[in-house]
Design an enzyme around this catalytic site. Structure first.
Site, PDB file in Angstrom:
ATOM      1  N   ASP A   1       0.742  -1.181   0.095  1.00 15.16           N
ATOM      2  CA  ASP A   1       0.051  -0.112   0.114  1.00 15.16           C
ATOM      3  C   ASP A   1       0.815   1.202  -0.070  1.00 15.16           C
ATOM      4  O   ASP A   1       1.882   1.416   0.475  1.00 15.16           O
ATOM      5  CB  ASP A   1      -0.784  -0.133   1.357  1.00 15.16           C
ATOM      6  CG  ASP A   1      -2.299   0.849   1.073  1.00 15.16           C
ATOM      7  OD1 ASP A   1      -2.239   1.366  -0.125  1.00 15.16           O
ATOM      8  OD2 ASP A   1      -2.920   0.986   2.065  1.00 15.16           O
ATOM      9  N   GLY A   2       0.287   2.392  -0.713  1.00 15.00           N
ATOM     10  CA  GLY A   2       0.903   3.663  -0.539  1.00 15.00           C
ATOM     11  C   GLY A   2       1.894   3.972  -1.801  1.00 15.00           C
ATOM     12  O   GLY A   2       2.522   5.171  -1.674  1.00 15.00           O
TER      13      GLY A   2
ATOM     14  N   TRP B   1     -11.280  -1.841  -9.615  1.00 16.15           N
ATOM     15  CA  TRP B   1     -11.840  -1.464 -10.666  1.00 16.15           C
ATOM     16  C   TRP B   1     -12.444   0.062 -10.464  1.00 16.15           C
ATOM     17  O   TRP B   1     -12.693   0.449 -11.533  1.00 16.15           O
ATOM     18  CB  TRP B   1     -12.765  -2.407 -11.024  1.00 16.15           C
ATOM     19  CG  TRP B   1     -12.484  -3.847 -11.540  1.00 16.15           C
ATOM     20  CD1 TRP B   1     -12.247  -5.017 -10.837  1.00 16.15           C
ATOM     21  CD2 TRP B   1     -11.898  -4.030 -12.860  1.00 16.15           C
ATOM     22  NE1 TRP B   1     -11.772  -5.960 -11.778  1.00 16.15           N
ATOM     23  CE2 TRP B   1     -11.629  -5.492 -12.772  1.00 16.15           C
ATOM     24  CE3 TRP B   1     -11.574  -3.250 -13.928  1.00 16.15           C
ATOM     25  CZ2 TRP B   1     -11.172  -5.986 -13.991  1.00 16.15           C
ATOM     26  CZ3 TRP B   1     -11.021  -3.868 -15.058  1.00 16.15           C
ATOM     27  CH2 TRP B   1     -10.991  -5.149 -15.333  1.00 16.15           C
TER      28      TRP B   1
ATOM     29  N   SER C   1      -6.780  -5.509  -6.516  1.00 11.33           N
ATOM     30  CA  SER C   1      -8.035  -6.257  -5.752  1.00 11.33           C
ATOM     31  C   SER C   1      -9.223  -6.043  -6.623  1.00 11.33           C
ATOM     32  O   SER C   1      -9.205  -5.166  -7.694  1.00 11.33           O
ATOM     33  CB  SER C   1      -8.142  -5.527  -4.434  1.00 11.33           C
ATOM     34  OG  SER C   1      -9.009  -4.571  -4.448  1.00 11.33           O
TER      35      SER C   1
ATOM     36  N   HIS D   1       3.515   3.628  -8.669  1.00  8.95           N
ATOM     37  CA  HIS D   1       3.150   2.113  -9.161  1.00  8.95           C
ATOM     38  C   HIS D   1       4.317   1.475  -9.920  1.00  8.95           C
ATOM     39  O   HIS D   1       4.907   0.581  -9.255  1.00  8.95           O
ATOM     40  CB  HIS D   1       1.971   1.852  -9.849  1.00  8.95           C
ATOM     41  CG  HIS D   1       0.771   2.151  -9.413  1.00  8.95           C
ATOM     42  ND1 HIS D   1       0.407   1.884  -8.213  1.00  8.95           N
ATOM     43  CD2 HIS D   1      -0.336   2.794  -9.877  1.00  8.95           C
ATOM     44  CE1 HIS D   1      -0.912   2.423  -7.572  1.00  8.95           C
ATOM     45  NE2 HIS D   1      -1.171   2.974  -8.867  1.00  8.95           N
TER      46      HIS D   1
ATOM     47  N   GLU E   1       0.487 -13.499  11.856  1.00  7.90           N
ATOM     48  CA  GLU E   1       0.871 -12.331  12.576  1.00  7.90           C
ATOM     49  C   GLU E   1       0.920 -11.203  11.713  1.00  7.90           C
ATOM     50  O   GLU E   1       1.220 -11.300  10.506  1.00  7.90           O
ATOM     51  CB  GLU E   1       2.211 -12.513  13.019  1.00  7.90           C
ATOM     52  CG  GLU E   1       2.413 -13.676  13.962  1.00  7.90           C
ATOM     53  CD  GLU E   1       1.718 -13.392  15.300  1.00  7.90           C
ATOM     54  OE1 GLU E   1       1.788 -12.323  15.934  1.00  7.90           O
ATOM     55  OE2 GLU E   1       1.341 -14.377  16.037  1.00  7.90           O
TER      56      GLU E   1
ATOM     57  N   LEU F   1      11.265 -20.371  -4.302  1.00  9.50           N
ATOM     58  CA  LEU F   1      10.238 -19.504  -3.614  1.00  9.50           C
ATOM     59  C   LEU F   1       9.360 -19.765  -4.697  1.00  9.50           C
ATOM     60  O   LEU F   1       9.151 -19.612  -6.029  1.00  9.50           O
ATOM     61  CB  LEU F   1      10.868 -17.932  -3.886  1.00  9.50           C
ATOM     62  CG  LEU F   1       9.871 -17.026  -3.366  1.00  9.50           C
ATOM     63  CD1 LEU F   1       9.306 -16.997  -2.086  1.00  9.50           C
ATOM     64  CD2 LEU F   1      10.210 -15.591  -3.925  1.00  9.50           C
TER      65      LEU F   1
HETATM   66  C1  FPP Z   1      -1.618   0.380  -3.516  1.00  9.68           C
HETATM   67  O1  FPP Z   1      -1.117   1.710  -3.530  1.00  9.68           O
HETATM   68  C2  FPP Z   1      -0.855  -0.389  -4.862  1.00  9.68           C
HETATM   69  C3  FPP Z   1      -1.869  -0.945  -5.701  1.00  9.68           C
HETATM   70  C4  FPP Z   1      -3.250  -0.714  -5.705  1.00  9.68           C
HETATM   71  C5  FPP Z   1      -1.378  -1.569  -6.834  1.00  9.68           C
HETATM   72  C6  FPP Z   1      -0.206  -2.121  -6.419  1.00  9.68           C
HETATM   73  C7  FPP Z   1       1.019  -2.480  -7.547  1.00  9.68           C
HETATM   74  C8  FPP Z   1       2.148  -2.684  -7.392  1.00  9.68           C
HETATM   75  C9  FPP Z   1       2.969  -2.532  -6.201  1.00  9.68           C
HETATM   76  C10 FPP Z   1       2.720  -3.071  -8.822  1.00  9.68           C
HETATM   77  C11 FPP Z   1       3.122  -4.519  -8.900  1.00  9.68           C
HETATM   78  C12 FPP Z   1       1.959  -4.829  -9.707  1.00  9.68           C
HETATM   79  C13 FPP Z   1       2.253  -5.922 -10.481  1.00  9.68           C
HETATM   80  C14 FPP Z   1       0.788  -5.881 -11.363  1.00  9.68           C
HETATM   81  C15 FPP Z   1       3.001  -6.902 -10.759  1.00  9.68           C
HETATM   82  P1  FPP Z   1      -2.152   2.867  -3.675  1.00  9.68           P
HETATM   83  O2  FPP Z   1      -2.294   3.251  -5.158  1.00  9.68           O
HETATM   84  O3  FPP Z   1      -3.274   2.224  -3.153  1.00  9.68           O
HETATM   85  O4  FPP Z   1      -1.610   3.961  -2.904  1.00  9.68           O
HETATM   86  P2  FPP Z   1      -2.204   5.036  -2.069  1.00  9.68           P
HETATM   87  O5  FPP Z   1      -3.317   4.240  -0.994  1.00  9.68           O
HETATM   88  O6  FPP Z   1      -1.309   5.928  -1.388  1.00  9.68           O
HETATM   89  O7  FPP Z   1      -3.163   5.650  -2.885  1.00  9.68           O
END
Ligand code: FPP
Length: 253
Positions: A28-29, A77, A73, A45, A215, A139
Site C-alpha cells: 500500500d501507499g 476496478w 484487488s 506504481h 501475525e 520460492l
Molecule cells: C497500492 O497503492 C498499490 C496498488 C493498488 C497496486 C499495487 C501494484 C504494484 C505495487 C505494482 C506491482 C504490480 C504488478 C501487477 C506486478 P495505492 O495506489 O493504493 O496507494 P495510496 O493508498 O497511497 O493511494
C-alpha cells in the site's frame, strides 16, 4: 580475536531470525509516495514494481518458501480507468521483463484471482508464466491479481455445493481441509505473517480465510520505500512474537 567469527566464516543472512513459511504483503501507499514527491500516481506504481522485485530477491536470499503479494484487488476496478489500465500493463511488463530472472532464481509463479473479465491475451500471459515456472522448486511467488477473498470463499462454497448436488460429496465430508483445498491457495501453507505498508491497519479482503492465525505487521513506510532493512525489521518483529494458536504458549506451561 576470541569470540569473533574468523574473517572467512560467513554469517548466513537471517541468522537468528525465525523465517516464515509464507509471507503475505499488502503493498500500500504507491499513490501517496508519488504525491509526496509531486509525481503522478502511476509513477508510484512503477516504483512499487521495483520494491516488489527487491522483496522477491530478499525472500530468495533469506529462504522464505512462499510470498503472496496483493497487486490488484477486485475492488480496485473503481479507480480511474487509466490507472486500472496502467496497473494491468504493469503486470504484463513485469512478466515480460522478469520472467528469465525468475526462472534463473528457481521461482515458481502462481497468479490467483478471478480471470472473468480479463482480456484473453492477459489470461494467456498468466497461463504461460505459470506453465514456464511450474517445475521450479525455490520460492513460490503468488501474485493476487483481480483478487478478492470473499469472492474466493463464495466460489469455493459454490464448488462444494455443486459436488454435493452431483452426489460426489456428502455434506459431512466438508471440513476446513476440504474448503481450503477449494481456494485458489490450495496446497500452500497459510501465511505466517501479513505485512501492510503505509500505516493502514486493515486486511481489505486479502486472504481472509488463510490469515486466521497470521501475525500482522503494519509498517509506516509507503510500499516504494520498503527495502531490505524494512524486510529484516519485519522478520525481527515476527521472531519476537509468541504464537499460541489458541493455546497458552510455552512460557505459561
Ligand atoms: C497500492 O497503492 C498499490 C496498488 C493498488 C497496486 C499495487 C501494484 C504494484 C505495487 C505494482 C506491482 C504490480 C504488478 C501487477 C506486478 P495505492 O495506489 O493504493 O496507494 P495510496 O493508498 O497511497 O493511494
Amino acid at each position: 580475536m576470541a569470540g569473533e567469527p574468523a574473517a572467512s566464516m560467513k554469517v548466513e543472512p537471517g541468522a537468528g531470525l525465525k523465517i516464515p513459511r509464507h509471507i503475505g504483503v499488502i503493498m500500500d501507499g504507491n499513490g501517496r509516495w508519488a504525491r509526496q514527491r509531486g509525481k503522478r500516481r502511476t509513477e508510484g506504481h512503477v516504483e512499487g514494481v521495483k520494491s516488489l522485485r527487491g522483496l522477491v530477491e530478499h525472500c530468495v536470499t533469506y529462504g522464505v518458501p512462499c510470498l503472496t503479494v496483493f497487486s490488484f484487488s477486485s475492488e480496485n476496478w473503481s479507480r480511474p480507468s487509466d490507472e486500472v489500465s496502467f496497473i494491468f500493463n504493469l503486470l504484463r511488463r513485469f512478466v515480460a521483463s522478469d520472467l528469465q530472472r525468475l526462472i534463473r532464481n528457481n521461482v515458481r509463479v502462481r497468479i490467483i484471482g478471478s480471470r472473468v473479465g480479463l482480456e484473453p491475451s492477459l489470461v494467456k500471459l498468466i497461463d504461460d508464466v505459470e506453465a514456464k515456472t511450474q517445475a521450479n522448486t525455490g520460492l513460490t511467488l503468488v501474485v493476487a491479481f483481480n483478487y478478492g477473498s470473499k469472492a474466493e470463499i463464495v466460489a469455493a462454497a459454490r464448488h462444494l455445493a455443486e459436488e454435493v448436488a452431483a452426489g460426489r460429496l456428502s455434506p459431512d465430508d466438508i471440513d476446513e481441509q476440504r474448503l481450503g483445498d477449494a481456494l485458489y491457495t490450495a496446497g500452500l501453507p497459510d501465511p505466517d505473517v501479513i505485512i501492510r505498508t503505509s500505516g493502514e491497519q486493515r486486511l481489505s479482503n486479502f486472504l481472509l480465510w488463510q490469515a486466521a492465525y497470521a501475525e500482522f505487521v503494519f509498517v509506516d513506510e509507503h510500499w516504494p520505500d520498503f527495502d531490505e532493512a524494512s524486510f529484516v525489521r519485519v522478520l525481527e518483529t515476527y521472531t519476537q512474537r509468541d504464537r499460541r494458536f489458541g493455546g497458552i504458549g510455552a512460557d505459561a506451561r
